[in-house]
Write a protein that holds these residues in place. Structure first.
Motif, PDB file in Angstrom:
ATOM      1  N   GLU A  35       0.843  -1.135  -0.536  1.00  0.00           N
ATOM      2  CA  GLU A  35      -0.249  -0.520   0.173  1.00  0.00           C
ATOM      3  C   GLU A  35       0.777   1.563  -0.230  1.00  0.00           C
ATOM      4  O   GLU A  35       2.064   1.725   0.279  1.00  0.00           O
ATOM      5  N   LEU A  36      -0.264   2.474  -0.574  1.00  0.00           N
ATOM      6  CA  LEU A  36       0.844   3.787  -1.099  1.00  0.00           C
ATOM      7  C   LEU A  36       0.049   4.196   0.571  1.00  0.00           C
ATOM      8  O   LEU A  36      -1.418   3.924   0.563  1.00  0.00           O
ATOM      9  N   SER A  37       0.240   5.020   0.958  1.00  0.00           N
ATOM     10  CA  SER A  37      -0.350   6.097   1.880  1.00  0.00           C
ATOM     11  C   SER A  37      -0.267   7.290   1.951  1.00  0.00           C
ATOM     12  O   SER A  37       0.663   8.054   1.439  1.00  0.00           O
ATOM     13  N   GLN A  38      -1.748   8.229   2.740  1.00  0.00           N
ATOM     14  CA  GLN A  38      -1.485   9.076   2.603  1.00  0.00           C
ATOM     15  C   GLN A  38      -1.841   9.966   3.739  1.00  0.00           C
ATOM     16  O   GLN A  38      -3.472   9.413   3.607  1.00  0.00           O
TER      17      GLN A  38
END
Lengths: 212, 237
Positions: free
Chosen positions: B29-32
């Motif tokens: 996952e990419l997270s923001q």
């Protein structure tokens, strides 16, 4: 006709053998050397990619986080880095792809995935106003562990659109057939729509290495 | 025996060939984090019999979804500062939260802290700030605390007895129609009758007394001079 005395000679023979055995007798004569061949078969391994730490161990749950932003009524951009010294984007080609390979990144459900936080979301592949993720492999670095960088190139900066993946790196047929190395420092840039609600948003992505 | 070896070899080659040409993928996952800075929205005034302290309440918002927990109070790390005094959620009862909102209620401060008055003066403007410590994530996904704050100013209204709700701290000030009287109005113009404020009030009082004395003495002096002048002129005639 001469009569043979077989039992006598048989007994004499046995006694002689026993005596020789008891005394130790003369050593038996054997060959002093022998030739043989060891065989080792080395077969090609499977091409693979994963995220590894500085000790080259696989990272079980890798996470890449873009810089946090403050909720705003205007559109804004968040940046990040894909691949670091402790989360290396590793490629292992133990002879499984002699004609080269391609490493690409895409959303896990291409074209459909979204940045999501609860009920809120925004796009990774929309317009800049709706949310768009740009990947810049050219900003990254290739570090070989086995083999050289010959024939291996980083991809060019591109923004996600529709369901098209973005090439992070490619190895030509001229690259080493047996190669292991990793990528770090690939640039990430995500536009965030105006008025996006606060939250911690995640986007599932998948990196794929494919033999040519 | 040879046949078995040959068949096994072919099978092995087939497996290696399939593995070597298929794609291998890994998912993660990419997270923001999208955070909200705390805000000050407005004040309101509550009914109070205390004439020395403005019964004021401040209201604002904070990011309750990302706020860090204060290990000492086991409450969100939220601080409101006003007139140089810091109020900590969980440590000062005046500061409370409800969802994403916070309230700093000073209406009972002087009752609850008689030896430690706020000394807020009507008509004056005070600096304030609200700070929330939020948890965001660094580039590797590890949680990290991040302090966010917003500054604001509050002008204490001239008529603290007005009950209302105001987005503009400068409006809704002294209005006799609301039952305010001159004594209260003057009282609110002066510093509180404690500490340095009491000294100031005493000094002002003494000054007014002296001034009145001087005026009376001046009148008497003028009267005496005129009277003597008239008498002198009468003697001459």
């Amino acid at each position: 006709m001469k009569k043979t005395n077989k039992p006598v000679w048989f007994c004499v023979g046995i006694i002689t053998l026993v005596v020789v055995g008891l005394v130790g007798g003369a050593p038996a004569h054997a060959a002093t050397s022998a030739n043989s061949t060891l065989s080792q078969n080395i077969t090609a391994g499977a091409l693979s990619t994963d995220i590894r730490d500085g000790s080259n161990a696989i990272v079980a749950s890798p996470t890449f986080t873009l810089s946090s932003v403050t909720a705003s009524t205007g559109a804004q951009t968040s940046t990040g880095s894909f691949g670091s010294s402790s989360q290396r984007i590793s490629v292992d080609n133990p002879g499984g792809a002699n004609n080269g390979w391609t490493l690409a990144l895409n959303a896990t459900v291409p074209g459909t995935s979204k940045w999501t936080s609860g009920a809120n979301n925004y796009s990774y592949n929309g317009t800049a106003a709706a949310g768009q993720l740009t990947v810049n492999p050219a900003a990254g670095t290739i570090t070989p562990i086995i083999g050289s960088t010959t024939g291996i190139t980083l991809g060019t900066s591109a923004a996600f659109s529709a369901s098209t993946p973005i090439t992070l790196a490619a190895a030509a047929s001229t690259s080493d057939d047996i190669w292991n190395g990793y990528l770090t420092g690939i640039g990430l840039s995500q536009t965030i729509p105006a008025g996006q609600a606060i939250g911690t948003y995640t986007l599932p992505v998948t990196q794929t290495v494919t033999a040519q | 025996m040879k046949r078995i070896i040959i068949v096994a070899g072919f099978v092995a080659l087939l497996i290696v060939s399939v593995l070597a040409t298929s794609a291998f993928a890994q998912t993660y996952e990419l997270s923001q984090d999208i955070l909200a800075t705390p805000t000050y929205l407005h004040y309101d005034l509550v009914q109070s019999t205390d004439q020395t302290a403005p019964p004021i309440r401040l209201h604002g918002t904070y990011d309750s979804a990302h706020v860090a927990t204060n290990p000492t109070t086991n409450r969100p790390k939220l601080y409101v500062q006003l007139a140089g005094r810091t109020f900590t959620l969980g440590a000062n009862q005046e500061l409370t939260t409800n969802g994403d909102s916070w309230t700093l209620d000073l209406s009972r401060w002087d009752n609850d802290h008689p030896t430690d008055p706020m000394n807020l003066v009507a008509g004056r403007t005070y600096d304030g700030s609200v700070t929330a410590v939020l948890i965001s994530h660094d580039s590797l996904g590890a949680p990290a605390e991040q302090s966010t704050s917003a500054n604001f100013t509050v002008t204490i209204p001239m008529n603290p007895n007005i009950v209302g709700n105001n987005n503009s701290p400068t409006s809704g000030t002294n209005n006799p129609a609301n039952g305010n009287n001159l004594g209260v109005w003057i009282n609110n113009l002066l510093p509180p009758n404690t500490g340095a404020g009491r000294f100031f009030r005493s000094t002002v009082g003494l000054f007014c007394l002296c001034l009145a004395g001087l005026i009376i003495i001046s009148f008497l002096s003028v009267y005496l001079i005129i009277r003597r002048w008239k008498r002198c002129r009468g003697d001459r005639d």
